[in-house]
Scaffold this active site. Structure first.
Site, short mmCIF file in Angstrom:
data_model
loop_
_atom_site.label_atom_id
_atom_site.label_comp_id
_atom_site.label_asym_id
_atom_site.label_seq_id
_atom_site.Cartn_x
_atom_site.Cartn_y
_atom_site.Cartn_z
N HIS A 227 81.30 13.76 63.03
CA HIS A 227 81.50 15.12 62.34
C HIS A 227 81.10 15.72 63.71
CE1 HIS A 227 81.77 13.75 58.40
NE2 HIS A 227 82.06 15.01 57.95
N ASP B 24 89.42 16.53 53.83
CA ASP B 24 88.17 16.70 53.94
C ASP B 24 87.45 16.54 52.62
OD1 ASP B 24 85.51 16.67 54.87
OD2 ASP B 24 85.68 18.68 56.02
N ASN B 25 87.39 17.84 51.76
CA ASN B 25 86.62 17.89 50.44
C ASN B 25 87.26 18.40 49.27
OD1 ASN B 25 84.69 18.85 53.00
ND2 ASN B 25 83.31 17.60 51.47
N GLU C 179 81.01 21.36 64.18
CA GLU C 179 81.61 21.88 62.81
C GLU C 179 80.65 23.31 62.80
OE1 GLU C 179 81.42 19.95 59.34
OE2 GLU C 179 82.33 21.18 58.16
N HIS D 280 85.72 12.62 51.64
CA HIS D 280 84.08 12.31 51.52
C HIS D 280 84.12 11.79 49.85
CE1 HIS D 280 81.86 13.79 54.62
NE2 HIS D 280 83.08 14.67 54.95
#
Ligand SMILES: [Zn+2]
Length: 408
Positions: A202, A301-302, A205, A56
């Protein structure tokens, strides 16, 4: 044309590798010879460069600006919403490029990033990331997934179609957050089909076992014969199903050729906070999916944002977590950050064979297990046969003898 000399492969062989025209041209047993201009990789392990299947970049490096005291998924979404007004074009470009430099230095040469589209930020993050994608072409392959909010049946569904006209490479979304999760999967699949692009959702989740849109997705992909690549990211709720359900859904996922992306860093962080005892791991059913023959990749991911405030943007950190928390064998964990994400991203394989892209990373280590375990930041990175990043470290450690000498 150049030679990489005396490199140790992940299979343990000592080889010389010839690079030419952006490709691996030749791999031969190490000759022990070296000419000026060759890269001497004695004492180093040579791996395919890493591919990040789920980032992201528009959110990267905002952890300090957007604190998430609750530490869960909704808290993170709210934290990002609070700073939406500060996410200018220049700010997004600057952070995304800083994140790419971090990734490239550590050996990642392909990144698929989800980009928020719609809501208060509109198309701003997409426009910024399109600019970054074009600027970095040739260094890092950047794929942009349009990530729209819910409900998909309303404006977000229209925004998704718009984003695919404005430069997004893939359709995305988060159907498990939708008031009509199964219908939302269909809307995203339709939008991807109309635009003729792959889909990366996504997916589930959540630790709530009642939400299992992955099965709907597999069913729809199979029934419609959707012709483009499909990726299901997260798939956390599959991990809390009974093993019969895990096996049934995994078989459907494998047969629909859906690639699954596990995201251990973010999901170990976000999920499970309501379960202080025997806290469940927010990981998908890695073993069942692999046993069914599905492609299982792993991503970071982040990168230091409200969804995961720590982490180094290092594929070897992700692979180590797949060993520790995902219970993969080290060799399979390395595949999960190299071979598997390349397949999920539709990139040609890099298996250190002639004809493969010369997208490589070398680091000092005795063997592949040592490389994964030590994960030193000292790395050399090749993209299309060219060195695109080189990090050297120097550390000096006192010996017990030195201390004794100083005390005298
Ligand atoms: Zn994500």
């Amino acid at each position: 044309m150049s030679w990489l000399r005396s490199a140790r492969t992940s299979a343990g062989e000592l080889v010389d590798v010839k690079l030419a025209d952006g490709l691996i041209a030749q791999v031969i047993p190490a000759t022990g010879t070296s000419s000026p201009g060759d890269e001497n990789l004695a004492g180093q392990v040579l791996l395919p460069s890493f591919a990040e299947p789920h980032a992201h970049l528009d959110k990267a490096l905002t952890a300090a600006r957007a604190p998430n005291p609750a530490g869960d998924l909704l808290g993170a979404i709210e934290a990002m919403a609070r700073i939406a007004g500060t996410l200018t074009h220049a700010d997004i470009v600057a952070r995304a490029e800083r994140a790419l430099r971090i990734h490239l230095a550590l050996g990642t040469t392909a990144v698929r990033t989800h980009v928020n589209v719609g809501g208060p930020v509109g198309l701003r993050p997409l426009e910024a990331l399109v600019e970054v994608r074009e600027r970095w072409r040739g260094l890092v392959d950047l794929q942009l997934v349009a990530l729209v909010p819910v409900p998909l049946s309303g404006q977000p569904g229209k925004d998704l179609r718009q984003a695919l006209k404005e430069g997004a490479d893939l359709a995305g979304g988060a159907p498990h957050l939708d008031p009509e999760p199964d219908r939302a999967v269909g809307i995203c699949l339709d939008a991807a089909g109309e635009a003729g692009v792959p889909l990366d959702l996504h997916t589930d989740e959540t630790l709530n076992p009642a939400i299992l849109t992955l099965e709907t997705m597999a069913d729809l992909v199979t029934r419609t014969g959707f012709p483009h690549q499909v990726t299901a990211s997260h798939c956390v709720s599959l991990g809390v199903q009974d093993s019969k359900t895990q096996q049934r859904v995994s078989a459907a996922v494998a047969s629909a050729r859906i690639a699954v992306v596990a995201l251990p860093q973010t999901n170990l962080y976000l999920q499970g906070r309501a379960h202080p005892a025997a806290t469940p791991r927010g990981l998908t059913a890695v073993a069942a999916l692999r046993a069914a023959g599905a492609t299982v990749a792993a991503g970071g991911d982040n990168l230091r944002d409200p969804f995961h405030p720590v982490g180094r943007g290092d594929a070897l950190e992700v692979a180590a977590l797949m060993v520790t928390a995902g219970h993969l064998a080290p060799r399979d964990a390395l595949d999960a950050v190299t071979t598997a994400p390349r397949a999920a991203l539709g990139l040609p394989p890099v298996s250190l064979s002639p004809g493969d892209p010369a997208d490589l990373v070398a680091l000092p280590a005795a063997d592949a297990l040592d490389a994964l375990g030590s994960a030193t930041e000292q790395r050399t990175v090749w993209r299309a046969g060219r060195v695109v990043a080189r990090t050297t470290l120097h550390s000096s450690v006192a010996s017990p003898q030195q201390l004794k000498g100083a005390a005298r």
